[in-house]
Enzyme design. Structure first.
Site, short mmCIF file in Angstrom:
data_model
loop_
_atom_site.label_atom_id
_atom_site.label_comp_id
_atom_site.label_asym_id
_atom_site.label_seq_id
_atom_site.Cartn_x
_atom_site.Cartn_y
_atom_site.Cartn_z
N ASP A 59 0.82 -1.22 0.00
CA ASP A 59 0.00 0.00 0.00
C ASP A 59 0.85 1.27 0.00
O ASP A 59 0.67 2.15 -0.85
CB ASP A 59 -0.93 0.01 1.22
CG ASP A 59 -2.01 -1.04 1.14
OD1 ASP A 59 -1.82 -2.03 0.41
OD2 ASP A 59 -3.04 -0.87 1.80
N ARG A 115 -1.74 4.71 17.28
CA ARG A 115 -1.98 5.74 16.27
C ARG A 115 -1.66 7.16 16.75
O ARG A 115 -1.12 7.95 15.97
CB ARG A 115 -3.41 5.66 15.76
CG ARG A 115 -3.78 4.40 14.96
CD ARG A 115 -2.63 3.64 14.46
NE ARG A 115 -2.96 2.58 13.53
CZ ARG A 115 -2.11 1.65 13.16
NH1 ARG A 115 -0.89 1.65 13.68
NH2 ARG A 115 -2.44 0.72 12.29
N SER A 124 -5.19 -9.22 6.88
CA SER A 124 -4.58 -7.91 7.11
C SER A 124 -4.09 -7.88 8.55
O SER A 124 -4.87 -8.06 9.48
CB SER A 124 -5.62 -6.81 6.87
OG SER A 124 -5.10 -5.55 7.23
#
Length: 403
Positions: free
Chosen positions: A16, A96, A179
């Site tokens: 990606d 994150r 994933s």
């Protein structure tokens, strides 16, 4: 598009972000800076630099953030005993805000005006990255390619990579059909067969934990020492925050502890099924609650439990840098000042059990709690008035109902 001068890309070197790097250069005609975070995912990062250099990237950041991640993000979260929807230990969510923080820092260092990430338009991570970035730099611009391009499948990404001579490393054994996302707190699995909530994943999906059925037949006892709500030692050995997590992952994984299979509610509105391994975190949650049971006042402990779901949702939804999370953290951290001592745990075939706890700041008073002669430390007759006063409204209500 022409207004974008320089972009900092959160870059892993995988399919990606490798495509995104080239796509940014071609679509926005801008300089790209790459940033790769080592937060304990256990992958070799040597390939990242030459791969970025191949596409003319001059500023490449590969940062070891493992200690900062554990110390400043994981441990504060565990002081709150945070669990999302009763089960999820927030392993992806808590990583994150650190990545967002570093993206903004690098943008300021390099003179970039934009950041970019590889999160899809269906997931939570786009929200977490961008809310974090805006909280830290209100003027920052964000490019989220998955919300702009038409490369919306793995096949299209591979075709783009082939067309633009982007090398994509083939994983051993063909790679995983899922994933996956990993850091020193957990590893997650989504997609593939997991998109059917009835499908039971095979045992070979799990990377960090032994099948509990095959785990050692003898339990293992470990002791964790706490200072102000944070673990500081295992079995008497002082360790850094990252090494605490790493060691507990190894020990607990050997005993098959920390597997989870859940359907969760994403912030963007859909349900998602995922499997998670959080061996060290599962042990830490058990241990922290055990030491708090000795050291926290009853009402403080109950208030923490009432606020915990709100705190967990803030992290899950991307509000780590929000004023309300910071306010809650201040209260939580104040509650931990006297949370000191040791917890002994028994690890056995997928489960972790309390096997003892002690603290110099314990509120447990054996002379009061004893079933034996308490030598006047507690007057049992006092309970009669306590019960009658607390029962007054119940008796009043019952009399009304009888009329």
């Amino acid at each position: 598009m022409s207004k974008t001068r320089k972009v900092v890309l959160a870059y892993s070197g995988g399919l990606d972000t490798s495509v995104i790097l080239k796509w940014l250069q071609d679509t926005y005609q801008c300089e790209v800076v790459t940033f790769t975070a080592d937060i304990g995912q256990g992958e070799e990062l040597d390939h990242v630099r030459p791969k970025a250099q191949q596409f003319g990237v001059k500023e490449i950041f590969i940062d070891d953030l493992r200690e900062e991640f554990a110390r400043d993000f994981v441990f504060p979260m565990f002081r709150a005993n945070a669990i999302y929807e009763g089960e999820y230990l927030l392993g992806t969510s808590i990583a994150r805000p650190l990545i967002a923080k570093r993206l903004v820092e690098i943008a300021k260092i390099t003179g970039a005006d934009t950041i970019s990430h590889g999160a899809t338009g269906k997931g939570n991570d786009q929200v977490r990255f961008e809310l974090g970035a805006y909280a830290l730099w209100p003027e920052i611009k964000v490019i989220a390619p998955w919300r702009e391009w038409d490369l919306n499948s793995r096949e299209k990404l591979l075709a783009y990579a082939a067309e633009h001579n982007i090398p994509i490393a083939k994983k051993k054994g063909g790679g995983s059909p899922y994933s996956m996302d990993a850091n020193s707190l957990h590893i997650s699995y989504e997609g593939g067969g997991l998109e059917d909530p009835w499908w039971c994943p095979p045992d070979d999906i799990w990377r960090w934990t032994k099948n509990p059925e095959d785990a050692p037949n003898e339990p293992e006892l470990i002791t964790i020492e706490y200072v102000k709500g944070d673990p500081v030692a295992i079995n008497g050995e002082k360790l850094s925050p990252h090494n605490i997590l790493a060691k507990l992952n190894e020990i607990a994984g050997k005993h098959g502890i920390g597997r989870l299979d859940i359907v969760e509610n994403r912030y963007v509105g859909m349900k998602s099924r995922g499997c998670y391994e959080t061996p060290g975190g599962t042990v830490l949650l058990k241990a922290h609650r055990a030491i708090e049971s000795l050291c926290l006042d009853r009402e403080v402990a109950h208030m923490k439990d009432e606020l915990m779901p709100r705190y967990a949702s803030l992290i899950y939804n991307g509000y780590w840098w929000s004023p309300e999370r910071k306010m809650l953290q201040t209260m939580i951290d104040a509650s931990q000042e006297r949370v000191n001592g040791e917890v002994r745990l028994k690890l056995y075939k997928g489960s972790v059990y309390n096997a003892g706890r002690r603290s110099p700041d314990s509120l447990f008073d054996a002379t009061i709690a004893t079933f034996e002669d308490d030598r006047g430390a507690y007057n049992q007759k006092d309970a009669e008035g306590f019960i009658r006063l607390n029962g007054l409204r119940l008796r009043t209500g019952a009399k009304r109902d009888q009329r």
